[in-house]
Design a protein around this motif. Structure first.
Motif, PDB file in Angstrom:
ATOM      1  N   HIS A 108      22.384   4.496   0.613  1.00  0.00           N
ATOM      2  CA  HIS A 108      22.643   5.066   1.936  1.00  0.00           C
ATOM      3  C   HIS A 108      21.908   4.312   3.044  1.00  0.00           C
ATOM      4  N   ILE A 109      21.016   3.393   2.652  1.00  0.00           N
ATOM      5  CA  ILE A 109      20.280   2.656   3.681  1.00  0.00           C
ATOM      6  C   ILE A 109      21.243   1.705   4.370  1.00  0.00           C
ATOM      7  N   LYS A 110      21.238   1.768   5.666  1.00  0.00           N
ATOM      8  CA  LYS A 110      22.121   0.894   6.437  1.00  0.00           C
ATOM      9  C   LYS A 110      21.515  -0.496   6.508  1.00  0.00           C
ATOM     10  N   LYS A 111      22.185  -1.414   5.828  1.00  0.00           N
ATOM     11  CA  LYS A 111      21.731  -2.799   5.886  1.00  0.00           C
ATOM     12  C   LYS A 111      22.407  -3.446   7.095  1.00  0.00           C
ATOM     13  N   LEU A 112      21.617  -3.949   8.004  1.00  0.00           N
ATOM     14  CA  LEU A 112      22.186  -4.541   9.207  1.00  0.00           C
ATOM     15  C   LEU A 112      22.606  -5.985   8.964  1.00  0.00           C
ATOM     16  N   GLN A 113      23.712  -6.364   9.575  1.00  0.00           N
ATOM     17  CA  GLN A 113      24.156  -7.761   9.560  1.00  0.00           C
ATOM     18  C   GLN A 113      23.650  -8.403  10.852  1.00  0.00           C
ATOM     19  N   ILE A 114      22.751  -9.360  10.690  1.00  0.00           N
ATOM     20  CA  ILE A 114      22.174 -10.032  11.856  1.00  0.00           C
ATOM     21  C   ILE A 114      22.725 -11.456  11.907  1.00  0.00           C
ATOM     22  N   VAL A 115      23.275 -11.849  13.033  1.00  0.00           N
ATOM     23  CA  VAL A 115      23.755 -13.228  13.203  1.00  0.00           C
ATOM     24  C   VAL A 115      22.953 -13.865  14.326  1.00  0.00           C
ATOM     25  N   CYS A 116      22.375 -15.028  14.026  1.00  0.00           N
ATOM     26  CA  CYS A 116      21.595 -15.741  15.035  1.00  0.00           C
ATOM     27  C   CYS A 116      22.260 -17.091  15.286  1.00  0.00           C
ATOM     28  N   VAL A 117      22.766 -17.273  16.502  1.00  0.00           N
ATOM     29  CA  VAL A 117      23.506 -18.489  16.837  1.00  0.00           C
ATOM     30  C   VAL A 117      22.558 -19.472  17.520  1.00  0.00           C
ATOM     31  N   GLY A 118      22.652 -20.747  17.129  1.00  0.00           N
ATOM     32  CA  GLY A 118      21.838 -21.788  17.754  1.00  0.00           C
ATOM     33  C   GLY A 118      22.654 -23.056  17.918  1.00  0.00           C
ATOM     34  N   ALA A 119      22.348 -23.826  18.952  1.00  0.00           N
ATOM     35  CA  ALA A 119      23.110 -25.054  19.192  1.00  0.00           C
ATOM     36  C   ALA A 119      22.866 -26.087  18.102  1.00  0.00           C
ATOM     37  N   HIS A 120      21.592 -26.204  17.699  1.00  0.00           N
ATOM     38  CA  HIS A 120      21.186 -27.259  16.762  1.00  0.00           C
ATOM     39  C   HIS A 120      20.351 -26.648  15.650  1.00  0.00           C
ATOM     40  N   PRO A 121      20.328 -27.264  14.469  1.00  0.00           N
ATOM     41  CA  PRO A 121      19.406 -26.788  13.436  1.00  0.00           C
ATOM     42  C   PRO A 121      17.990 -26.759  14.019  1.00  0.00           C
ATOM     43  N   GLY A 122      17.323 -25.660  13.870  1.00  0.00           N
ATOM     44  CA  GLY A 122      15.970 -25.520  14.419  1.00  0.00           C
ATOM     45  C   GLY A 122      15.925 -24.552  15.590  1.00  0.00           C
ATOM     46  N   ASP A 123      16.982 -24.463  16.371  1.00  0.00           N
ATOM     47  CA  ASP A 123      16.937 -23.565  17.535  1.00  0.00           C
ATOM     48  C   ASP A 123      16.698 -22.106  17.132  1.00  0.00           C
ATOM     49  N   PRO A 124      17.448 -21.565  16.154  1.00  0.00           N
ATOM     50  CA  PRO A 124      17.163 -20.167  15.773  1.00  0.00           C
ATOM     51  C   PRO A 124      15.756 -20.007  15.202  1.00  0.00           C
ATOM     52  N   GLU A 125      15.310 -20.998  14.422  1.00  0.00           N
ATOM     53  CA  GLU A 125      13.996 -20.892  13.787  1.00  0.00           C
ATOM     54  C   GLU A 125      12.877 -20.928  14.830  1.00  0.00           C
TER      55      GLU A 125
END
Ligand SMILES: [Zn+2]
Length: 250
Positions: free
Chosen positions: A28-45
């Protein structure tokens, strides 16, 4: 701490409950779907690796959607070779943060904001059924970051605001501009892991970038939030969700 109260702590409460209980309750635990968009590898991190580590630690599904493969980052190396290197770095970094790396297929330094790309991004984002999308703040000196901010904004509007939309900052002062956070996440406990994820991007001179920009930024946002280190976000709200000034509600 806006995001913490929105999602992360919500699930840590649920996790505690399920530990005392049986397995059926866990479903019953709601697992959230998180999407993190970044222009280049490294931007989200670099921009929100600490927050993403906290989400994945709390049992949520985190996907990094990189608009490009960062193929133009070294003129001495061909696009194909550079892309191969940076995909490997992104995969290593995502492993540290327990995120899934995906690539949207645009070209570094030549990203496009038009009708077709808006449709593509909307399709890609909605296919991931996100509860929350993070993307780069579009007021930025780098044209790829501008495009990366605006494509998900259009997806949010076109989907009738089906998900929460947050903007993050990178290299504030030299890239991101005019960024005033509405929400903060305390990343003190995951700071070292974020650092490892940043340092996995070996081709990007990560130690200097960290020391010059992200270390002081985490501490500055931490001062604003009253903790040792924080990441700041702008929560983009639909008009109906905006709160009024205290004392003048209704
Ligand atoms: Zn970038």
């Amino acid at each position: 701490m806006g995001i913490s109260s929105l999602a992360i702590s919500q699930v840590s409460g649920a996790t505690k409950e399920s530990a005392q209980s049986n397995k059926s309750k866990e479903s019953h635990i709601k697992k959230l779907q998180i999407v993190c968009v970044g222009a280049h590898p490294g931007d989200p991190e670099f921009g929100c690796g600490g927050t993403m580590a906290k989400y994945s630690d709390a049992g949520h599904a985190v996907t990094f959607l990189y608009l490009t493969k960062g193929e133009a980052s070294d003129p001495k190396i061909s696009y194909a070779q550079m892309a191969a290197l940076r995909i490997k770095e992104a995969e290593a970094s995502c492993k540290i943060l327990n995120a899934l790396p995906l690539f949207a297929g645009q070209i570094d330094g030549n990203t496009v904001l038009d009708k077709t790309q808006n449709q593509e991004m909307t399709k890609m984002i909605l296919a991931l059924k996100p509860d929350i999308v993070f993307t780069q703040w579009p007021v930025d000196a780098h044209p790829d970051h501008q495009v990366t901010g605006l494509l998900p904004l259009t997806a949010w509007i076109r989907s009738n605001r089906q998900f929460h939309l947050y903007f993050y900052e990178v290299n504030t002062g030299s890239e991101t501009m005019s960024f005033t956070p509405t929400d903060y996440v305390d990343i003190t406990s995951v700071r070292d892991r974020k650092k490892l994820a940043m340092f996995a991007h070996k081709t990007q001179d990560p130690i200097a970038t960290y020391n010059d920009y992200f270390k002081p930024l985490e501490e500055f946002r931490g001062l604003e939030a009253g903790v040792k280190a924080a990441e700041g976000f702008i929560h983009f709200k639909a008009i109906g969700e905006r709160s009024s000034i205290i004392g003048l509600n209704g």
